[in-house]
Design a protein around this motif. Structure first.
Motif, PDB file in Angstrom:
ATOM      1  N   LYS A  46      18.381 -14.509  -4.941  1.00  0.00           N
ATOM      2  CA  LYS A  46      19.718 -14.377  -5.543  1.00  0.00           C
ATOM      3  C   LYS A  46      20.752 -15.175  -4.748  1.00  0.00           C
ATOM      4  CE  LYS A  46      19.759  -9.884  -4.924  1.00  0.00           C
ATOM      5  NZ  LYS A  46      18.568  -9.665  -4.102  1.00  0.00           N
ATOM      6  N   THR A  47      20.783 -14.938  -3.429  1.00  0.00           N
ATOM      7  CA  THR A  47      21.744 -15.650  -2.586  1.00  0.00           C
ATOM      8  C   THR A  47      21.465 -17.149  -2.619  1.00  0.00           C
ATOM      9  OG1 THR A  47      21.974 -13.736  -1.160  1.00  0.00           O
ATOM     10  CG2 THR A  47      22.638 -15.856  -0.248  1.00  0.00           C
ATOM     11  N   THR A  48      20.184 -17.489  -2.555  1.00  0.00           N
ATOM     12  CA  THR A  48      19.800 -18.895  -2.609  1.00  0.00           C
ATOM     13  C   THR A  48      20.378 -19.565  -3.857  1.00  0.00           C
ATOM     14  OG1 THR A  48      17.758 -18.363  -1.464  1.00  0.00           O
ATOM     15  CG2 THR A  48      17.830 -20.463  -2.640  1.00  0.00           C
ATOM     16  N   PHE A 173      30.052 -14.214  -6.636  1.00  0.00           N
ATOM     17  CA  PHE A 173      30.171 -13.076  -5.732  1.00  0.00           C
ATOM     18  C   PHE A 173      28.784 -12.720  -5.216  1.00  0.00           C
ATOM     19  CE2 PHE A 173      33.734 -12.612  -8.642  1.00  0.00           C
ATOM     20  CZ  PHE A 173      34.766 -12.228  -7.819  1.00  0.00           C
ATOM     21  N   ASP A 174      28.619 -12.691  -3.898  1.00  0.00           N
ATOM     22  CA  ASP A 174      27.326 -12.296  -3.337  1.00  0.00           C
ATOM     23  C   ASP A 174      27.444 -10.885  -2.751  1.00  0.00           C
ATOM     24  OD1 ASP A 174      24.820 -12.143  -2.365  1.00  0.00           O
ATOM     25  OD2 ASP A 174      24.963 -13.845  -0.995  1.00  0.00           O
ATOM     26  N   GLU A 175      27.021  -9.910  -3.495  1.00  0.00           N
ATOM     27  CA  GLU A 175      27.114  -8.513  -3.063  1.00  0.00           C
ATOM     28  C   GLU A 175      28.469  -8.223  -2.422  1.00  0.00           C
ATOM     29  OE1 GLU A 175      23.730  -7.421  -0.703  1.00  0.00           O
ATOM     30  OE2 GLU A 175      22.456  -8.830  -1.778  1.00  0.00           O
ATOM     31  N   PRO A 176      29.541  -8.434  -3.173  1.00  0.00           N
ATOM     32  CA  PRO A 176      30.870  -8.371  -2.551  1.00  0.00           C
ATOM     33  C   PRO A 176      31.257  -6.959  -2.123  1.00  0.00           C
ATOM     34  CG  PRO A 176      31.073  -8.513  -4.925  1.00  0.00           C
ATOM     35  CD  PRO A 176      29.627  -8.695  -4.619  1.00  0.00           C
TER      36      PRO A 176
END
Ligand SMILES: Nc1ncnc2c1ncn2[C@@H]1O[C@H](COP(=O)(O)OP(=O)(O)OP(=O)(O)O)[C@@H](O)[C@H]1O
Ligand SMILES: [Mg+2]
Lengths: 253, 284
Positions: A46-48, A173-176
């Motif tokens: 996901k982050t990638t 948004f990465d797990e904000p």
């Protein structure tokens, strides 16, 4: 039938780090002004994916990719100017990342780098962005204090405002909300509903309930593969894939 | 097997740590104490601001102080920009490969080369080959070459201690590489860079060997006229007073040593002030 523009299009996209696959032949698209939730267990890429969209992964010498990634129909590696791309594609990281400078300077960081030096203009941008991140009332009297003095929840909204200050078109948004209390989380989710009117949002979250609350559509990633992407309601009620069903019902992951 | 109870163990550890610290600190205090007690009597405004007289057996040490200040200034002028620029290059621009590793290794090793070697190098390159002669310019350049490895190492460490997230935030807001370095990295590394630089240069100010062949004058009854002039310098003057001139009052030697130590202490205090000033504000 109304045709919705595809803001982001991912075509047979794969990513490897040092030859280890992190994304495997992913195909999907994100529509203009929708909130796409991305869920999936740890290590699912996901982050990638987010860091590929604004080309932050380019900083990593071990990163390699194949396939195509189009934004507004233009390949991000071929047709986009790198700095213009990053300006248009805002990013909010998992942990709040204020710079250890004043609140004002944090907000003005992006605009200044893109040539806005006029103090009045900057002040307007700062006020407008802080308002859209629901932070203005809490900090309007101390814009010159260090951003490090804010609480975690406020810092995260500051980071969101800092992204807004550049008038982006897409916000990632990465797990904000991963480190935040329910009230801060609610404020951020409220802000997202507002943003949706103006921006396309991609929200990676480990919290399936949040994905269900906020997103229009949800994509489920697993081990670098896109397992399923569909309307939020369908993903959570009638998923097509057994693995999606297992994950959203909390049976594994 | 355990034969010490934790409380006794705690005491032993504390005592050995404390004693080691004492072993280090005591000689320093002793040396400074002796220098102060024997040199203080000659320190006066006149001693600091007049020329030496009677073959340096009387009068002041003004030209030596001025010479050292010039040398420190010149060293700073050359070493600081070059040091910071190469540290930025190594830490932010260069790719990590065998060549940069080799350069890093070379820099670390250069920091350990004896100062007399730098002195001879300066003599060969600046004084003779570049025909600068024994001059403030040649001396400053030699000292700069000597402190560069230390400055580069300190600066690289300071740059690398700036969190990666600062850079990522900056890039993700569309900043270029130089903008990122200039606005998101350098301001937060600067205190570390400055402290490292000031400390290394204050050490250089006390060195004799590098200036011996490149600038230092045995006796110069006037101030230097230009950067191409020779100059007296405190460490060399101290050496001369102690070994080359017969019948010098011992207080004069200690007084000179006191001025030299004082200058170095002041610069180091300055570095400490920079550090603590920024530590209050540094919060990551
Ligand atoms: N900078 C990197 N260098 C090397 N490998 C990386 C890097 N970033 C990610 N990876 C690899 O890519 C794979 C996917 O990681 P990623 O961070 O995208 O997962 P994620 O879905 O965001 O997980 P999480 O929910 O834990 O945040 C992992 O196997 C990871 O080891
Ligand atoms: Mg992640």
């Amino acid at each position: 039938m109304v045709t919705v523009t595809e803001k982001i299009k991912v075509k047979s996209f794969s990513v490897t780090f040092d030859g280890e696959p992190a994304l495997k032949n992913v195909n999907f698209s994100v529509k203009e002004k929708e909130i796409l939730g991305i869920i999936g267990p740890a290590n699912s890429g996901k982050t990638t994916f987010l860091r590929t969209l604004n080309r932050l992964n380019d900083l990593n010498p071990r990163y390699q990719h194949s396939g195509e990634l189009l934004i507004d129909g233009k390949d991000i590696y071929q047709k986009w100017d790198l700095f213009e791309l990053r300006k248009k594609i805002g990013m909010v990281f998992a942990l709040p990342t204020p710079l250890p400078i004043s609140i004002f300077d944090n907000l003005a960081y992006g605009p200044r780098r893109h040539g806005i030096g006029n103090r009045r203009q900057l002040r307007e941008i700062v006020e407008r962005s802080l308002k859209s991140a629901f932070l203005w009332d809490e900090v309007k009297d101390r814009l010159n204090e260090s951003a490090m003095k804010l609480s975690g929840g406020q810092q995260q909204r500051l980071c969101i405002a800092r992204t807004i200050a550049l008038e982006p078109e897409v916000i990632l948004f990465d797990e904000p909300c991963s480190g935040l209390d329910p009230i801060s989380t609610a404020k951020i989710e409220e802000a997202m509903q507002e943003f949706k009117k103006r921006y396309t949002l991609v929200l990676v979250t480990n919290n399936t309930k949040q994905a269900a609350r906020v997103s229009d559509r949800v994509a489920f990633f697993l081990m670098g593969e896109l397992v399923e992407i569909d309307q939020t309601q369908k993903i959570f009620t009638v998923p097509k894939d057994k693995r999606t069903e297992g994950y959203v019902s909390g049976r594994y992951g | 097997m355990r034969f010490l109870n934790p409380k006794v163990e705690e005491k032993i550890v504390f005592l050995s740590l404390f004693l080691s610290t004492l072993v280090i600190v005591a000689p320093v205090i002793l040396v400074i104490g002796i220098i102060v007690s024997r040199g203080l009597s000659v320190i006066s405004w006149q001693f600091l601001t007049t020329m030496p007289r009677m073959g340096m057996r009387a009068g002041g040490i003004f030209p030596a102080i001025v010479g050292t200040v010039y040398l420190v200034g010149g060293t700073l002028l050359f070493a600081l920009p070059v040091g910071i620029f190469s540290a930025i290059y190594l830490s932010e621009y260069s790719k990590r490969n065998w060549l940069t590793r080799l350069i890093e290794l070379a820099i670390v090793n250069l920091a350990g080369v004896p100062s007399v070697v730098y002195g001879l190098f300066g003599l060969g390159l600046f004084v003779v080959f570049l025909r600068l002669g024994a001059s403030i310019l040649a001396g400053s350049l030699t000292l700069a070459v000597m402190v560069l490895p230390v400055i580069i190492t300190a600066s690289r460490e300071a740059l690398q201690s700036v969190p990666k997230s600062f850079r990522e935030v900056s890039y993700s807001l569309g900043a270029t590489r130089w903008q990122t370095i200039r606005h998101a990295v350098l301001p937060h590394a600067l205190p570390g860079i400055l402290t490292g630089t000031v400390l290394s240069i204050s050490r250089a100010a006390g060195e004799t060997a590098p200036i011996l062949f490149t600038v230092a004058a045995f006796y110069l009854p006037r101030l230097p006229n230009s950067i191409f002039d020779q100059a007296m310098a405190l460490p060399y003057h101290l050496y001369v007073l102690s070994t080359q001139v017969p019948n010098v009052r011992i207080e004069l030697q200690y007084g000179t040593a006191l001025v030299l130590v004082g200058l170095i202490v002041i610069t180091n205090l300055f570095a400490a002030v920079i550090r603590s000033y920024f530590r209050v504000r540094k919060q990551w």
